[in-house]
Design a protein around this motif. Structure first.
Motif, PDB file in Angstrom:
ATOM      1  N   ARG A 122       5.571   3.931  -0.956  1.00  0.00           N
ATOM      2  CA  ARG A 122       4.390   4.394  -0.230  1.00  0.00           C
ATOM      3  C   ARG A 122       3.488   3.197   0.039  1.00  0.00           C
ATOM      4  NH1 ARG A 122       0.441   7.642  -4.601  1.00  0.00           N
ATOM      5  NH2 ARG A 122      -0.243   5.736  -5.657  1.00  0.00           N
ATOM      6  N   PHE A 123       2.501   3.418   0.880  1.00  0.00           N
ATOM      7  CA  PHE A 123       1.729   2.285   1.414  1.00  0.00           C
ATOM      8  C   PHE A 123       0.225   2.502   1.260  1.00  0.00           C
ATOM      9  CE2 PHE A 123       5.735   2.817   3.634  1.00  0.00           C
ATOM     10  CZ  PHE A 123       6.305   1.563   3.474  1.00  0.00           C
ATOM     11  N   GLY A 124      -0.535   1.569   1.840  1.00  0.00           N
ATOM     12  CA  GLY A 124      -1.989   1.667   1.801  1.00  0.00           C
ATOM     13  C   GLY A 124      -2.515   2.750   2.729  1.00  0.00           C
ATOM     14  N   SER A 125      -3.762   3.100   2.517  1.00  0.00           N
ATOM     15  CA  SER A 125      -4.418   4.101   3.356  1.00  0.00           C
ATOM     16  C   SER A 125      -4.892   3.457   4.651  1.00  0.00           C
ATOM     17  CB  SER A 125      -5.617   4.685   2.612  1.00  0.00           C
ATOM     18  OG  SER A 125      -6.605   3.676   2.433  1.00  0.00           O
ATOM     19  N   GLU A 126      -5.521   4.244   5.510  1.00  0.00           N
ATOM     20  CA  GLU A 126      -6.062   3.710   6.766  1.00  0.00           C
ATOM     21  C   GLU A 126      -7.140   2.658   6.507  1.00  0.00           C
ATOM     22  OE1 GLU A 126      -7.431   6.769   9.340  1.00  0.00           O
ATOM     23  OE2 GLU A 126      -5.470   7.757   9.521  1.00  0.00           O
ATOM     24  N   LEU A 127      -7.853   2.800   5.401  1.00  0.00           N
ATOM     25  CA  LEU A 127      -8.926   1.859   5.071  1.00  0.00           C
ATOM     26  C   LEU A 127      -8.376   0.569   4.471  1.00  0.00           C
ATOM     27  CD1 LEU A 127     -11.565   4.311   3.537  1.00  0.00           C
ATOM     28  CD2 LEU A 127     -11.494   3.369   5.858  1.00  0.00           C
ATOM     29  N   THR A 128      -7.234   0.664   3.817  1.00  0.00           N
ATOM     30  CA  THR A 128      -6.614  -0.528   3.205  1.00  0.00           C
ATOM     31  C   THR A 128      -5.134  -0.553   3.575  1.00  0.00           C
ATOM     32  OG1 THR A 128      -6.218   0.735   1.166  1.00  0.00           O
ATOM     33  CG2 THR A 128      -8.217  -0.621   1.253  1.00  0.00           C
ATOM     34  N   PRO A 129      -4.806  -0.794   4.848  1.00  0.00           N
ATOM     35  CA  PRO A 129      -3.427  -0.687   5.316  1.00  0.00           C
ATOM     36  C   PRO A 129      -2.535  -1.821   4.806  1.00  0.00           C
ATOM     37  CG  PRO A 129      -4.815  -1.556   7.054  1.00  0.00           C
ATOM     38  CD  PRO A 129      -5.738  -1.177   5.934  1.00  0.00           C
ATOM     39  N   THR A 130      -1.265  -1.480   4.656  1.00  0.00           N
ATOM     40  CA  THR A 130      -0.252  -2.497   4.359  1.00  0.00           C
ATOM     41  C   THR A 130       0.070  -3.237   5.649  1.00  0.00           C
ATOM     42  OG1 THR A 130       0.674  -1.055   2.657  1.00  0.00           O
ATOM     43  CG2 THR A 130       2.058  -2.883   3.417  1.00  0.00           C
ATOM     44  N   ARG A 131       0.045  -4.546   5.609  1.00  0.00           N
ATOM     45  CA  ARG A 131       0.243  -5.336   6.816  1.00  0.00           C
ATOM     46  C   ARG A 131       1.699  -5.330   7.267  1.00  0.00           C
ATOM     47  NH1 ARG A 131      -4.014  -8.078   4.253  1.00  0.00           N
ATOM     48  NH2 ARG A 131      -2.654  -9.171   2.778  1.00  0.00           N
ATOM     49  N   ASN A 132       1.904  -5.191   8.579  1.00  0.00           N
ATOM     50  CA  ASN A 132       3.236  -5.345   9.181  1.00  0.00           C
ATOM     51  C   ASN A 132       3.507  -6.815   9.445  1.00  0.00           C
ATOM     52  OD1 ASN A 132       3.416  -2.595   9.218  1.00  0.00           O
ATOM     53  ND2 ASN A 132       3.581  -2.386  11.432  1.00  0.00           N
ATOM     54  N   GLY A 133       4.784  -7.173   9.496  1.00  0.00           N
ATOM     55  CA  GLY A 133       5.129  -8.541   9.871  1.00  0.00           C
ATOM     56  C   GLY A 133       6.286  -9.093   9.065  1.00  0.00           C
ATOM     57  N   VAL A 134       6.538 -10.377   9.276  1.00  0.00           N
ATOM     58  CA  VAL A 134       7.583 -11.094   8.550  1.00  0.00           C
ATOM     59  C   VAL A 134       6.905 -12.032   7.561  1.00  0.00           C
ATOM     60  CG1 VAL A 134       9.550 -12.649   8.731  1.00  0.00           C
ATOM     61  CG2 VAL A 134       9.143 -10.952  10.522  1.00  0.00           C
ATOM     62  N   GLN A 163      -1.221  -8.489  -1.394  1.00  0.00           N
ATOM     63  CA  GLN A 163      -0.311  -7.361  -1.216  1.00  0.00           C
ATOM     64  C   GLN A 163       1.053  -7.682  -1.822  1.00  0.00           C
ATOM     65  OE1 GLN A 163      -0.274  -5.909   2.832  1.00  0.00           O
ATOM     66  NE2 GLN A 163      -2.400  -5.233   2.717  1.00  0.00           N
ATOM     67  N   ALA A 164       1.577  -6.711  -2.560  1.00  0.00           N
ATOM     68  CA  ALA A 164       2.827  -6.918  -3.282  1.00  0.00           C
ATOM     69  C   ALA A 164       3.635  -5.625  -3.323  1.00  0.00           C
ATOM     70  CB  ALA A 164       2.536  -7.382  -4.707  1.00  0.00           C
ATOM     71  N   VAL A 165       4.911  -5.782  -3.518  1.00  0.00           N
ATOM     72  CA  VAL A 165       5.769  -4.659  -3.911  1.00  0.00           C
ATOM     73  C   VAL A 165       5.657  -4.558  -5.428  1.00  0.00           C
ATOM     74  CG1 VAL A 165       8.131  -3.799  -4.032  1.00  0.00           C
ATOM     75  CG2 VAL A 165       7.382  -5.076  -2.007  1.00  0.00           C
ATOM     76  N   HIS A 166       5.394  -3.352  -5.959  1.00  0.00           N
ATOM     77  CA  HIS A 166       5.325  -3.220  -7.422  1.00  0.00           C
ATOM     78  C   HIS A 166       5.500  -1.763  -7.836  1.00  0.00           C
ATOM     79  CE1 HIS A 166       1.228  -1.428  -7.624  1.00  0.00           C
ATOM     80  NE2 HIS A 166       0.934  -2.220  -6.600  1.00  0.00           N
ATOM     81  N   TYR A 167       5.780  -1.564  -9.110  1.00  0.00           N
ATOM     82  CA  TYR A 167       5.878  -0.205  -9.662  1.00  0.00           C
ATOM     83  C   TYR A 167       4.499   0.424  -9.728  1.00  0.00           C
ATOM     84  CZ  TYR A 167       6.272   3.607 -13.009  1.00  0.00           C
ATOM     85  OH  TYR A 167       6.199   4.829 -13.617  1.00  0.00           O
ATOM     86  N   SER A 168       4.439   1.729  -9.434  1.00  0.00           N
ATOM     87  CA  SER A 168       3.171   2.464  -9.503  1.00  0.00           C
ATOM     88  C   SER A 168       3.371   3.754 -10.294  1.00  0.00           C
ATOM     89  CB  SER A 168       2.658   2.799  -8.093  1.00  0.00           C
ATOM     90  OG  SER A 168       1.617   3.758  -8.145  1.00  0.00           O
ATOM     91  N   SER A 169       2.709   3.844 -11.443  1.00  0.00           N
ATOM     92  CA  SER A 169       2.782   5.082 -12.235  1.00  0.00           C
ATOM     93  C   SER A 169       2.092   6.228 -11.500  1.00  0.00           C
ATOM     94  CB  SER A 169       2.148   4.874 -13.608  1.00  0.00           C
ATOM     95  OG  SER A 169       0.788   4.463 -13.482  1.00  0.00           O
TER      96      SER A 169
END
Length: 210
Positions: A122-134, A163-169
């Protein structure tokens, strides 16, 4: 083997007939009417004398067309459905890539166009979006804690600033009812741990909408 036979050999017979869609009942090790009908159908199709009994010719032909049944097959354990493979962006098809799709809500580790592992994200909300790109993996932190939110971020793979990929409880507990602050959350701890160990700093990361 013939009607009235019982035991493991009958189970093996039923499982092999089931692999070829001749037998559809539960595997019970009891050579009854349904098993005899399945054997007869198999024999007729292969132009073997139709007796409903298993002679050496029938057994050899059946064994040659099937594989050894698994323990699950012999005990009527239904296979777990496989997760459908995600559709990869073209930028994910060469080299080692952490490929992340927002629309499909999936992440895959891809090597030369082949998916090595896949997991829900899952990703960030509209207020804190996950950035697209390479991007690329800048650094890794196995037991990271957010300096801003003071929350655990185990198995963090940083790819774009904070921003990172990580485990989320929280993702594990609430699913898609919540969101991140821009990171890519993974809810399967074993999978993200395996990803962390498989990915190196400098590996390519692609985040895309499709």
């Amino acid at each position: 083997m013939a009607s009235g036979a019982k035991g493991d050999k009958v189970k093996d017979l039923q499982a092999r007939l089931k692999q070829l869609d001749w037998y559809t009942d539960l595997i019970d090790g009891d050579y009854g009417k349904k098993t005899a009908e399945a054997v007869s159908g198999f024999q007729k199709k292969r132009e073997i004398p139709v007796t409903g009994e298993v002679d050496q010719r029938t057994l050899d032909r059946l064994n040659g067309m099937t594989r050894k049944p698994t323990a699950d097959e012999l005990n009527n354990v239904a296979p777990k459905p496989k997760s459908p493979s995600m559709t990869l962006d073209d930028r994910c098809l060469q080299g080692r890539v952490v490929c992340i799709s927002k629309a499909q809500r999936k992440l895959a580790l891809v090597v030369d166009g082949k998916i090595q592992m896949q997991m829900d994200v899952r990703f960030g909300s509209e207020l804190t979006p996950t950035r697209n790109g390479v991007f690329s993996v800048g650094w890794k932190s196995r037991n990271h804690v957010s300096s801003i939110y003071k929350t655990p971020m185990p198995y963090a793979l940083f790819f774009s600033g904070g921003q990172a990929v990580h485990y989320s409880s929280d993702f594990a507990a609430r699913g898609y009812n919540g969101s991140s602050h821009g990171c890519v959350n993974v809810r399967d701890k074993k999978k993200v741990a395996a990803l962390f160990d498989s990915v190196s700093e400098g590996d390519k990361v692609v985040v895309y909408t499709g």
